[in-house]
Design a protein around this motif. Structure first.
Motif, PDB file in Angstrom:
ATOM      1  N   CYS A  49       0.842  -1.194   0.000  1.00  0.00           N
ATOM      2  CA  CYS A  49       0.000   0.000   0.000  1.00  0.00           C
ATOM      3  C   CYS A  49       0.881   1.249   0.000  1.00  0.00           C
ATOM      4  O   CYS A  49       2.029   1.239   0.444  1.00  0.00           O
ATOM      5  N   ALA A  50       0.348   2.333  -0.523  1.00  0.00           N
ATOM      6  CA  ALA A  50       1.108   3.576  -0.665  1.00  0.00           C
ATOM      7  C   ALA A  50       1.641   4.072   0.676  1.00  0.00           C
ATOM      8  O   ALA A  50       2.787   4.519   0.773  1.00  0.00           O
ATOM      9  N   GLU A  51       0.827   3.982   1.721  1.00  0.00           N
ATOM     10  CA  GLU A  51       1.241   4.458   3.049  1.00  0.00           C
ATOM     11  C   GLU A  51       2.462   3.691   3.555  1.00  0.00           C
ATOM     12  O   GLU A  51       3.425   4.278   4.044  1.00  0.00           O
ATOM     13  N   ARG A  72      16.606   7.228   5.958  1.00  0.00           N
ATOM     14  CA  ARG A  72      17.185   7.485   7.278  1.00  0.00           C
ATOM     15  C   ARG A  72      18.325   6.509   7.558  1.00  0.00           C
ATOM     16  O   ARG A  72      19.381   6.897   8.054  1.00  0.00           O
ATOM     17  N   MET A  73      18.131   5.234   7.206  1.00  0.00           N
ATOM     18  CA  MET A  73      19.176   4.230   7.414  1.00  0.00           C
ATOM     19  C   MET A  73      20.414   4.564   6.579  1.00  0.00           C
ATOM     20  O   MET A  73      21.545   4.456   7.058  1.00  0.00           O
ATOM     21  N   GLU A  74      20.212   4.979   5.343  1.00  0.00           N
ATOM     22  CA  GLU A  74      21.341   5.325   4.477  1.00  0.00           C
ATOM     23  C   GLU A  74      22.072   6.560   4.985  1.00  0.00           C
ATOM     24  O   GLU A  74      23.291   6.654   4.905  1.00  0.00           O
ATOM     25  N   ARG A  75      21.318   7.509   5.539  1.00  0.00           N
ATOM     26  CA  ARG A  75      21.889   8.761   6.037  1.00  0.00           C
ATOM     27  C   ARG A  75      22.651   8.552   7.345  1.00  0.00           C
ATOM     28  O   ARG A  75      23.720   9.114   7.547  1.00  0.00           O
ATOM     29  N   THR A  76      22.105   7.729   8.233  1.00  0.00           N
ATOM     30  CA  THR A  76      22.688   7.586   9.578  1.00  0.00           C
ATOM     31  C   THR A  76      23.532   6.334   9.736  1.00  0.00           C
ATOM     32  O   THR A  76      24.199   6.172  10.758  1.00  0.00           O
ATOM     33  N   GLY A  77      23.499   5.446   8.782  1.00  0.00           N
ATOM     34  CA  GLY A  77      24.258   4.209   8.906  1.00  0.00           C
ATOM     35  C   GLY A  77      23.491   3.119   9.627  1.00  0.00           C
ATOM     36  O   GLY A  77      24.011   2.038   9.874  1.00  0.00           O
ATOM     37  N   ARG A 126       6.392   4.974   4.162  1.00  0.00           N
ATOM     38  CA  ARG A 126       7.066   4.757   5.434  1.00  0.00           C
ATOM     39  C   ARG A 126       8.383   4.020   5.240  1.00  0.00           C
ATOM     40  O   ARG A 126       9.408   4.380   5.816  1.00  0.00           O
ATOM     41  N   LEU A 127       8.383   2.999   4.387  1.00  0.00           N
ATOM     42  CA  LEU A 127       9.607   2.231   4.126  1.00  0.00           C
ATOM     43  C   LEU A 127      10.661   3.071   3.418  1.00  0.00           C
ATOM     44  O   LEU A 127      11.855   2.960   3.717  1.00  0.00           O
TER      45      LEU A 127
END
Length: 85
Positions: free
Chosen positions: A55-57, A68-73, A61-62
């Motif tokens: 679903c779009a929502e 965020r995971m790529e940015r913060t490690g 979210r994913l």
């Protein structure tokens, strides 16, 4: 008797025919059984629902979590052991 012409993917048709063969029925008989159930149920004889994962929502979210995971490690999680009584 009426003819019913439908178009389906070749692989899907072959897979279905193999299953119906194992059950001892033809694709035509299986289709007739399905249509009889549609009439009996006055609708599709099984639940139709979309996988909520897609679903779009959830996809939004994913995507945010991935960015965020790529940015913060990311975050390291350790296995938590729970004692059972």
């Amino acid at each position: 008797m009426a003819n019913l012409n439908i178009r389906v993917d070749d692989t899907l048709k072959q897979q279905a025919e193999m299953i119906f063969s194992d059950l001892g029925i033809s694709l035509s008989a299986a289709t007739t059984m399905f249509l009889k159930q549609v009439v009996r149920y006055n609708g599709i004889p099984f639940e139709l629902r979309a996988d909520p994962f897609y679903c779009a929502e959830n996809q939004t979210r994913l995507s945010i979590a991935k960015e965020r995971m790529e940015r913060t490690g990311g975050t390291v999680h350790e296995l938590i052991e729970v004692e059972h009584d």
